[in-house]
Design a protein around this motif. Structure first.
Motif, PDB file in Angstrom:
ATOM      1  N   LEU A  92       0.840  -1.202   0.000  1.00 36.14           N
ATOM      2  CA  LEU A  92       0.000   0.000   0.000  1.00 36.14           C
ATOM      3  C   LEU A  92       0.873   1.251   0.000  1.00 36.14           C
ATOM      4  N   ILE A  93       0.357   2.304  -0.602  1.00 40.89           N
ATOM      5  CA  ILE A  93       0.978   3.626  -0.518  1.00 40.89           C
ATOM      6  C   ILE A  93      -0.079   4.607  -0.028  1.00 40.89           C
ATOM      7  N   GLY A 111      11.625   9.792  -0.720  1.00 44.32           N
ATOM      8  CA  GLY A 111      10.578  10.486   0.029  1.00 44.32           C
ATOM      9  C   GLY A 111       9.473   9.593   0.519  1.00 44.32           C
ATOM     10  N   VAL A 112       9.733   8.288   0.656  1.00 46.25           N
ATOM     11  CA  VAL A 112       8.717   7.346   1.108  1.00 46.25           C
ATOM     12  C   VAL A 112       9.222   6.658   2.370  1.00 46.25           C
ATOM     13  N   TYR A 113       8.334   6.497   3.355  1.00 42.32           N
ATOM     14  CA  TYR A 113       8.657   5.815   4.611  1.00 42.32           C
ATOM     15  C   TYR A 113       7.817   4.551   4.686  1.00 42.32           C
ATOM     16  N   PHE A 114       8.474   3.376   4.737  1.00 40.49           N
ATOM     17  CA  PHE A 114       7.763   2.103   4.731  1.00 40.49           C
ATOM     18  C   PHE A 114       7.738   1.466   6.117  1.00 40.49           C
ATOM     19  N   ASN A 115       6.570   0.946   6.472  1.00 45.34           N
ATOM     20  CA  ASN A 115       6.412   0.043   7.608  1.00 45.34           C
ATOM     21  C   ASN A 115       6.008  -1.308   7.035  1.00 45.34           C
ATOM     22  N   LYS A 130       2.349  -4.108   3.909  1.00 44.79           N
ATOM     23  CA  LYS A 130       3.487  -3.184   3.922  1.00 44.79           C
ATOM     24  C   LYS A 130       2.948  -1.853   3.408  1.00 44.79           C
ATOM     25  N   TYR A 131       3.076  -0.799   4.190  1.00 40.28           N
ATOM     26  CA  TYR A 131       2.545   0.477   3.698  1.00 40.28           C
ATOM     27  C   TYR A 131       3.624   1.559   3.710  1.00 40.28           C
ATOM     28  N   GLY A 132       3.617   2.318   2.625  1.00 36.14           N
ATOM     29  CA  GLY A 132       4.544   3.429   2.484  1.00 36.14           C
ATOM     30  C   GLY A 132       3.800   4.739   2.611  1.00 36.14           C
ATOM     31  N   VAL A 133       4.418   5.715   3.257  1.00 36.89           N
ATOM     32  CA  VAL A 133       3.823   7.038   3.459  1.00 36.89           C
ATOM     33  C   VAL A 133       4.622   8.051   2.654  1.00 36.89           C
ATOM     34  N   VAL A 134       3.925   8.870   1.863  1.00 37.29           N
ATOM     35  CA  VAL A 134       4.591   9.881   1.043  1.00 37.29           C
ATOM     36  C   VAL A 134       3.807  11.176   1.125  1.00 37.29           C
ATOM     37  N   ASN A 135       4.524  12.279   1.141  1.00 34.66           N
ATOM     38  CA  ASN A 135       3.876  13.589   1.104  1.00 34.66           C
ATOM     39  C   ASN A 135       3.282  13.815  -0.282  1.00 34.66           C
TER      40      ASN A 135
END
Length: 496
Positions: free
Chosen positions: A180-181, A223-227, A238-243
């Motif tokens: 996921l993003i 620019g992506v932070y993954f958990n 698995k999800y990535g967070v991006v502005n």
């Protein structure tokens, strides 16, 4: 500026007129297609016959028995624009025997999607309908409910990978991790809220606070932070967070191609945002143009999608290590051909220099042939319309290759943004010279792709050791290596 003000209304009208004029409105499933030949006559009734993009996701069963516009490109559903060189298809649907030149339309304008120039809030309801994919209903509901477990505001979200779309490499007994993003507005604020609710999702960086997490996300890699390896509602994700600003810049300009390349392939949009939808439409069109620069005059539909899907893997260091299936691109395309057609067939219809040579309704998919116009003026226009950051790198390659002095180079390519929009982003002498360099332009474009992707992808992988934690990272790499070994034992798996 408020949308309701009188000053904003001309902008909205201009955008709507431009979209109808240049055939940019992508029709909803079950609705008549807008084409260059009939857009003006259909505009009056379009608002009453189409649904909003969100309704495609919520009520897609309604269109199950209707014609799917993506299975047959609109260019072949409607009569071609009348011109001295155009020939209508026969009533029997047989392949035409027209010459290559007679297949093309000779309009000078092509679509331009620029979120910095247009008010994306005024987009027609069906704009970007080609980006919506259908998946198993149970999985769709599970993914939607999964988002509700996150209290921090998610503006845009999509699911991707083998856990959502089959790549032909997972057995029925296995339950692959869902990728996921999440697109968010304020990075630190989002992580602050998410840490309060789901601190167990984070590595040791989470203990240092949202400020450190946001700094690592925005300051390093793509620019992506993954958990990773997070279980929510019984689903491993698995999800990535991006502005959103970072996301849209990459889609529009190809700064890193990290997320833009991911969006070249089918994804399942779970929560939509008009700004991202507009930027991604530009991204998809850019991928189509780059693929045309890499392909010969005549090619198959599968070759087109294989080239597009392979863009993001050209510079990915994982493809040169023992951590990625060497048949990955072929598996993605062969198992998702209908989704690729849904994504790109409407865009093929907007380009006057690209046509289907034969009707895919009368052929198996791999035998569907496309033809592009190799005229250097048109190919020069394609070069000029490449994403800004990517185009600058390509220009620099040729400046160095041809040893053009800086002052002369600035005269050749130094068109201002305002003049560029007024000219419709037409290629000039420099772009046409590049387009005429048939032997080398493919190599130069590939070099730029690799240079764009390599460092962000490499640094993003290293960042995973900190954002994911060493234990989870080694587990993830172990699974990748296992897939690579399995693929090497069955070399025929990637052939289509």
């Amino acid at each position: 500026m408020a949308l309701g003000t009188s000053a904003a209304r001309p902008t909205a009208r201009l955008l709507a007129a431009s979209i109808l004029r240049y055939g940019l409105l992508v029709p909803a499933p079950g609705c008549l297609a807008f084409t260059k030949s009939n857009s003006s006559s259909s505009s009056s009734s379009s608002s009453s016959s189409v649904s909003s993009p969100s309704s495609f996701d919520n009520h897609h069963h309604r269109h199950r028995h209707h014609r799917n516009f993506t299975s047959t490109p609109a260019r072949l559903q409607e009569n071609p624009p009348s011109s001295p060189s155009s020939t209508e298809p026969s009533s029997s649907g047989a392949n035409t025997t027209t010459t290559a030149k007679s297949l093309f339309t000779y309009e000078t304008q092509e679509p331009v999607y620029d979120s910095t120039k247009y008010d994306y809030h005024t987009l027609p309801q069906t704009f970007g309908a080609n980006q919506y994919m259908y998946i198993n209903e149970d999985l769709r509901q599970s993914l939607r409910q999964l988002l509700w477990e996150f209290k921090a505001p998610i503006r845009y979200a999509f699911a991707y990978g083998s856990g959502v779309f089959s790549q032909g490499t997972t057995s029925s007994k296995e339950k692959p991790m869902i990728d996921l993003i999440f697109g968010v507005t304020y990075t630190q604020h989002w992580h602050s809220l998410n840490l309060t609710e789901h601190k167990d999702h984070y590595s040791f960086l989470g203990k240092m606070g949202s400020g450190v997490v946001a700094k690592v996300q925005d300051g390093f890699g793509a620019g992506v932070y993954f958990n990773t390896y997070v279980e929510v509602n019984g689903i491993m994700i698995k999800y990535g967070v991006v502005n959103l600003d970072t996301f849209c810049r990459d889609l529009a300009d190809w700064e890193t191609l990290y997320l833009a390349g991911r969006m070249h392939k089918p994804v399942k949009i779970l929560r939509d945002d008009a700004r991202v939808r507009l930027a991604n439409q530009a991204n998809l069109l850019s991928a189509l143009r780059v693929a045309l620069l890499l392909l010969p005059e005549e090619f198959t539909e599968q070759q087109l999608y294989h080239t597009i899907a392979g863009i993001s893997y050209l510079g990915d260091p994982r493809m040169n290590l023992f951590t990625e299936n060497p048949h990955k691109v072929a598996n993605i395309v062969s198992n998702q051909l209908p989704n690729f057609r849904r994504l790109y067939a409407p865009l093929v219809d907007t380009l006057p220099n690209l046509v289907f040579k034969n009707d895919p309704r009368n052929n198996v998919p791999k035998d569907t042939i496309l033809l592009q116009d190799m005229d250097i003026v048109r190919r020069g226009n394609m070069v000029r319309r490449l994403p800004k950051a990517f185009r600058k790198r390509l220009y620099f390659q040729y400046q160095r290759k041809w040893q053009i002095p800086q002052l002369e180079y600035e005269k050749l390519v130094g068109t201002s943004e305002e003049q560029e929009m007024m000219e419709g982003r037409q290629g000039g002498e420099f772009e046409q010279r590049m387009a005429a360099d048939m032997e080398n332009i493919r190599k130069e474009v590939k070099t730029v792709i690799k240079g764009t992707i390599n460092w962000p992808s490499t640094s993003q992988s290293f960042k995973g050791f900190f954002t994911t934690g060493f234990v989870k990272t080694w587990k993830y790499l172990g699974e990748k290596i296992k897939k690579w070994k399995t693929a090497k034992k069955s070399p025929e798996a990637g052939k289509s």
